[in-house]
Design an enzyme around this catalytic site. Structure first.
Site, PDB file in Angstrom:
ATOM      1  N   GLY A   1      34.834 -36.830  -3.619  1.00  0.00           N
ATOM      2  CA  GLY A   1      34.732 -35.827  -2.441  1.00  0.00           C
ATOM      3  C   GLY A   1      33.628 -34.714  -2.701  1.00  0.00           C
TER       4      GLY A   1
ATOM      5  CG  ASN B   1      28.034 -36.431  -0.674  1.00  0.00           C
ATOM      6  OD1 ASN B   1      26.908 -35.834  -0.668  1.00  0.00           O
ATOM      7  ND2 ASN B   1      27.966 -37.525  -1.720  1.00  0.00           N
TER       8      ASN B   1
ATOM      9  CG  ASN C   1      27.556 -43.800   5.261  1.00  0.00           C
ATOM     10  OD1 ASN C   1      28.457 -43.128   4.811  1.00  0.00           O
ATOM     11  ND2 ASN C   1      27.089 -44.966   4.730  1.00  0.00           N
TER      12      ASN C   1
ATOM     13  CG  HIS D   1      24.143 -46.493   0.924  1.00  0.00           C
ATOM     14  ND1 HIS D   1      25.383 -46.804   0.459  1.00  0.00           N
ATOM     15  CD2 HIS D   1      23.177 -47.293   0.047  1.00  0.00           C
ATOM     16  CE1 HIS D   1      25.109 -48.140  -0.248  1.00  0.00           C
ATOM     17  NE2 HIS D   1      23.796 -48.093  -0.364  1.00  0.00           N
TER      18      HIS D   1
ATOM     19  CG  MET E   1      35.484 -46.284  -0.800  1.00  0.00           C
ATOM     20  SD  MET E   1      33.634 -46.095  -1.241  1.00  0.00           S
ATOM     21  CE  MET E   1      33.748 -47.829  -1.955  1.00  0.00           C
ATOM     22  NE  ARG E   2      40.014 -48.526   6.099  1.00  0.00           N
ATOM     23  CZ  ARG E   2      40.762 -49.615   5.896  1.00  0.00           C
ATOM     24  NH1 ARG E   2      41.059 -49.966   4.689  1.00  0.00           N
ATOM     25  NH2 ARG E   2      41.124 -50.769   6.906  1.00  0.00           N
ATOM     26  CG  LEU E   3      32.596 -52.222   6.976  1.00  0.00           C
ATOM     27  CD1 LEU E   3      32.396 -53.808   7.501  1.00  0.00           C
ATOM     28  CD2 LEU E   3      31.154 -51.643   7.036  1.00  0.00           C
TER      29      LEU E   3
HETATM   30  C1  GRF Z   1      28.149 -40.902  -2.606  1.00  0.00           C
HETATM   31  O1  GRF Z   1      27.049 -41.388  -3.702  1.00  0.00           O
HETATM   32  C2  GRF Z   1      27.557 -41.298  -1.442  1.00  0.00           C
HETATM   33  O2  GRF Z   1      26.474 -41.839  -1.121  1.00  0.00           O
HETATM   34  C3  GRF Z   1      28.314 -42.897  -1.247  1.00  0.00           C
HETATM   35  O3  GRF Z   1      29.430 -42.650  -1.932  1.00  0.00           O
HETATM   36  C4  GRF Z   1      29.430 -41.567  -2.794  1.00  0.00           C
HETATM   37  C5  GRF Z   1      30.518 -40.640  -2.575  1.00  0.00           C
HETATM   38  O4  GRF Z   1      30.633 -39.638  -3.742  1.00  0.00           O
HETATM   39  N1  GRF Z   1      28.555 -43.497  -0.070  1.00  0.00           N
HETATM   40  P1  GRF Z   1      31.478 -38.343  -3.312  1.00  0.00           P
HETATM   41  O5  GRF Z   1      32.898 -38.966  -3.047  1.00  0.00           O
HETATM   42  O6  GRF Z   1      31.142 -37.617  -2.328  1.00  0.00           O
HETATM   43  O7  GRF Z   1      31.538 -37.482  -4.713  1.00  0.00           O
END
Ligand code: GRF
Length: 192
Positions: A12, A14, A106, A108, A89-91
């Site tokens: 979390g 981000n 999203n 990535h 972690m899901r589509l």
């Molecule tokens: C990040 O690297 C994001 O790009 C990817 O999953 C990671 C999530 O990290 N989709 P966090 O949970 O925000 O620390």
């Protein structure tokens, strides 16, 4: 002010960065955080930041569509207009996307289309590339395949291991996601 919901499954960071950046003159506010993992750190971080949370477990639903529908219901109950996936972690399926016509974004940790899916940082190190980076994109039904809104490169250093590279990638992620969201909202004609 655009009401944003964040979906997250992991640590979390981000999510926390988005919550912190979406204030003052930023055109968005994070109004709710949803998760498929009730015990994840992302849920704890959201609560600590005073953001309402909800969590649903996929195993409590008969299929993916039913789970997606409940996740969308949870967001819409808070008036969410735009969704930011942040380590979710899901589509998500078409029906979910159609319920958020102003956009599902999203982030990535690679320069898509390179290294989609799980462990993009490990994939980049294994491939021996000199540059990887961060992509913010619109979500479609594929795995990290939607239209790209922004990319930023991060150099892979000879001495890098997964934690050191992840640290520099996360620094970029934490800076760019809210900035791209701002850009996206300023280009929003209200017709999406
Ligand atoms: C990040 O690297 C994001 O790009 C990817 O999953 C990671 C999530 O990290 N989709 P966090 O949970 O925000 O620390």
């Amino acid at each position: 002010m655009t009401r944003v919901g964040v979906l997250a499954s992991g640590s979390g960071t981000n999510l926390a960065a988005l919550v912190a950046a979406c204030r003052d003159d930023h055109p968005a506010r994070v109004v709710v955080a949803g998760s498929d993992r009730p015990a994840c750190l992302a849920v704890q971080r959201a609560r600590a930041a005073g953001v309402p949370t909800f969590a649903l477990r996929a195993r409590d639903f008969p299929n993916r569509d039913a789970f997606d529908a409940a996740m969308a219901d949870g967001l819409l109950a808070h008036g969410v207009e735009v969704v930011c996936l942040a380590g979710y972690m899901r589509l998500v399926g078409r029906a979910f996307l159609e319920r958020f016509p102003r956009g599902v974004l999203n982030i990535h940790p690679s320069l898509l289309p390179a290294f989609p899916g799980l462990d993009a940082i490990g994939q980049a190190l294994a491939a021996g590339v000199a540059q990887t980076g961060v992509t913010v994109h619109l979500v479609d039904e594929g795995l990290d395949t939607g239209p790209i809104l922004h990319q930023e490169s991060v150099a892979v250093l000879p001495e890098d291991d997964p934690p050191s590279l992840a640290l520099r990638i996360h620094e970029v992620e934490h800076r760019v996601y809210a900035a791209v969201l701002r850009e996206w909202l300023s280009s929003d004609t209200g017709t999406r």
